[in-house]
Design a protein around this motif. Structure first.
Motif, mmCIF file in Angstrom:
data_model
loop_
_atom_site.group_PDB
_atom_site.id
_atom_site.type_symbol
_atom_site.label_atom_id
_atom_site.label_comp_id
_atom_site.label_asym_id
_atom_site.label_seq_id
_atom_site.Cartn_x
_atom_site.Cartn_y
_atom_site.Cartn_z
ATOM 1 N N GLY A 192 32.647 47.229 51.244
ATOM 2 C CA GLY A 192 31.202 47.344 51.267
ATOM 3 C C GLY A 192 30.627 48.263 50.222
ATOM 4 N N VAL A 193 31.451 48.724 49.292
ATOM 5 C CA VAL A 193 30.985 49.610 48.220
ATOM 6 C C VAL A 193 30.319 48.779 47.136
ATOM 7 N N TRP A 194 29.230 49.299 46.570
ATOM 8 C CA TRP A 194 28.551 48.571 45.504
ATOM 9 C C TRP A 194 29.379 48.651 44.224
ATOM 10 N N VAL A 195 29.696 47.502 43.668
ATOM 11 C CA VAL A 195 30.382 47.419 42.377
ATOM 12 C C VAL A 195 29.768 46.272 41.590
ATOM 13 N N LEU A 196 29.958 46.299 40.305
ATOM 14 C CA LEU A 196 29.508 45.199 39.462
ATOM 15 C C LEU A 196 30.263 43.939 39.858
ATOM 16 N N HIS A 197 29.551 42.838 40.034
ATOM 17 C CA HIS A 197 30.202 41.594 40.451
ATOM 18 C C HIS A 197 31.183 41.112 39.385
ATOM 19 N N ASP A 198 32.390 40.786 39.823
ATOM 20 C CA ASP A 198 33.430 40.315 38.912
ATOM 21 C C ASP A 198 34.391 39.441 39.716
ATOM 22 N N ASP A 199 34.573 38.208 39.289
ATOM 23 C CA ASP A 199 35.442 37.279 40.009
ATOM 24 C C ASP A 199 36.927 37.505 39.734
ATOM 25 N N SER A 200 37.264 38.355 38.775
ATOM 26 C CA SER A 200 38.667 38.616 38.473
ATOM 27 C C SER A 200 39.340 39.359 39.631
ATOM 28 N N ILE A 201 40.648 39.222 39.721
ATOM 29 C CA ILE A 201 41.434 40.004 40.674
ATOM 30 C C ILE A 201 41.833 41.297 39.980
ATOM 31 N N HIS A 202 41.383 42.420 40.525
ATOM 32 C CA HIS A 202 41.705 43.722 39.944
ATOM 33 C C HIS A 202 42.886 44.313 40.689
ATOM 34 N N LEU A 203 43.904 44.705 39.948
ATOM 35 C CA LEU A 203 45.075 45.311 40.567
ATOM 36 C C LEU A 203 45.468 46.556 39.796
ATOM 37 N N ARG A 204 46.169 47.457 40.492
ATOM 38 C CA ARG A 204 46.682 48.659 39.843
ATOM 39 C C ARG A 204 48.192 48.647 39.883
ATOM 40 N N THR A 205 48.787 49.081 38.796
ATOM 41 C CA THR A 205 50.233 49.171 38.720
ATOM 42 C C THR A 205 50.615 50.435 37.964
ATOM 43 N N THR A 206 51.795 50.927 38.224
ATOM 44 C CA THR A 206 52.311 52.061 37.459
ATOM 45 C C THR A 206 53.310 51.591 36.409
ATOM 46 N N ALA A 207 53.635 50.285 36.453
ATOM 47 C CA ALA A 207 54.597 49.733 35.498
ATOM 48 C C ALA A 207 53.968 49.631 34.116
ATOM 49 N N LYS A 208 54.788 49.765 33.090
ATOM 50 C CA LYS A 208 54.276 49.623 31.727
ATOM 51 C C LYS A 208 53.862 48.193 31.448
ATOM 52 N N ARG A 209 54.584 47.259 32.058
ATOM 53 C CA ARG A 209 54.236 45.853 31.890
ATOM 54 C C ARG A 209 54.243 45.197 33.260
ATOM 55 N N ALA A 210 53.091 44.703 33.688
ATOM 56 C CA ALA A 210 53.015 44.024 34.981
ATOM 57 C C ALA A 210 53.423 42.569 34.825
ATOM 58 N N ARG A 211 54.115 42.051 35.827
ATOM 59 C CA ARG A 211 54.545 40.660 35.800
ATOM 60 C C ARG A 211 53.410 39.788 36.334
ATOM 61 N N LEU A 212 52.482 39.458 35.486
ATOM 62 C CA LEU A 212 51.339 38.680 35.913
ATOM 63 C C LEU A 212 51.769 37.258 36.242
ATOM 64 N N SER A 213 51.326 36.796 37.410
ATOM 65 C CA SER A 213 51.725 35.462 37.848
ATOM 66 C C SER A 213 50.558 34.490 37.880
ATOM 67 N N ALA A 214 49.359 34.961 37.491
ATOM 68 C CA ALA A 214 48.194 34.087 37.535
ATOM 69 C C ALA A 214 47.165 34.556 36.533
ATOM 70 N N ASP A 215 46.296 33.623 36.133
ATOM 71 C CA ASP A 215 45.190 33.997 35.256
ATOM 72 C C ASP A 215 44.120 34.711 36.084
ATOM 73 N N GLY A 216 43.141 35.235 35.404
ATOM 74 C CA GLY A 216 42.020 35.849 36.094
ATOM 75 C C GLY A 216 42.315 37.200 36.709
ATOM 76 N N MET A 217 43.279 37.924 36.154
ATOM 77 C CA MET A 217 43.609 39.252 36.670
ATOM 78 C C MET A 217 43.228 40.334 35.665
ATOM 79 N N ARG A 218 42.851 41.500 36.203
ATOM 80 C CA ARG A 218 42.616 42.667 35.365
ATOM 81 C C ARG A 218 43.535 43.771 35.863
ATOM 82 N N VAL A 219 44.383 44.260 34.976
ATOM 83 C CA VAL A 219 45.409 45.225 35.352
ATOM 84 C C VAL A 219 44.968 46.632 34.961
ATOM 85 N N HIS A 220 45.029 47.542 35.927
ATOM 86 C CA HIS A 220 44.685 48.948 35.689
ATOM 87 C C HIS A 220 45.939 49.787 35.878
ATOM 88 N N ARG A 221 46.170 50.675 34.941
ATOM 89 C CA ARG A 221 47.329 51.563 35.029
ATOM 90 C C ARG A 221 46.842 52.988 35.225
#
Length: 276
Positions: free
Chosen positions: A74-103
């Protein structure tokens, strides 16, 4: 019992947590063979109806975070249809398009989604200054974190991100209100938030002593009752000598310069002040 436990955990869980919970590894493997559970990546299982965005984040080697997680809270954020995920890995194993990776250099918990503090830190980096402050305002307004906790959450970020806390106002009722407040202060227009006016109640913003600015999100004002109440308030405001400007989500996010000019035109004529 295993499936019930997994359901209470949101449908996604690590084997480590399930085993620590008392579920034998053989029972987990048996559930996978029966098709009751799906192995979504090494060490992680999910129910068939588990949240697809959270599953995708786990498969990519991270946790659902940032805008994706905060919006669900319920927090206000800018609308974005991408899936946002966080990882500590240097390279995330992305399995789908439409993702935004945050380290972000913070440990990933065994939970299927990120912590709120980590998600807030990611969201502050991910958005523009005004949108980031709107998110911080929303977190404060909803009581999810205190200012001290927000400062701790932003500690891993550069000073410029931590400085955004000086711009926050936990009384703000929406991100749109925050963006208008900041936009006006950036142009050195003095504005007050959530001002109580007899006969009207609280108004979103007040410039001077008679210019009311209301920002109308559809969820709050898009019902017949909400529409009718807005008109009643506008009539009462006019009877008390106030000027009311109403802006929509589209106005604030996509046509702000035109909105700003309408406000500044009134301010330049001293229309925001009562004559004495």
């Amino acid at each position: 019992m295993l499936l019930e436990r997994l359901s209470r955990l949101g449908g996604i869980c690590s084997r480590v947590v399930l085993i620590a919970d008392g579920h034998h590894p053989r029972a987990i493997d048996a559930a996978i063979r029966r098709g009751d559970l799906t192995r979504i990546r090494k060490g992680w299982v999910a129910l068939e109806n588990a949240d697809s965005a959270a599953v995708a984040a786990i498969r990519a080697g991270g946790r659902l975070s940032c805008l994706s997680l905060l919006a669900r809270s319920g927090v206000w954020v800018l609308h974005d249809d991408s899936i946002h995920l966080r990882t500590t890995a240097k390279r995330a194993r992305l399995s789908a398009d439409g993702m935004r990776v945050h380290r972000l250099v913070l440990p990933l918990a065994e939970a299927a989604v990120d912590t709120v503090p980590a998600a807030v830190a990611c969201a502050v980096r991910c958005q523009s200054m005004f949108d980031a402050v709107a998110t911080l305002d929303s977190v404060l307004n909803r009581g999810l974190m205190t200012r001290s906790q927000l400062l701790d959450a932003l500690t891993p970020l550069p000073q410029r991100h931590r400085d955004l806390l000086t711009l926050t106002d936990g009384s703000a009722q929406s991100g749109l209100e925050t963006k208008v407040r900041l936009g006006l202060r950036y142009r050195r227009v003095k504005v007050r938030s959530q001002v109580w006016i007899p006969g009207l109640g609280r108004v979103d913003l007040l410039v001077g002593d008679r210019l009311i600015i209301e920002v109308d999100g559809y969820q709050t004002h898009g019902t017949p009752a909400g529409f009718q109440e807005d008109r009643r308030r506008d009539r009462e405001a006019a009877s008390q000598g106030y000027i009311v400007l109403r802006f929509t989500y589209w106005d604030v996010c996509y046509d702000w310069e035109r909105c700003l000019e309408a406000i500044l035109d009134i301010v330049r004529r001293d229309g925001h002040r009562r004559s004495h």
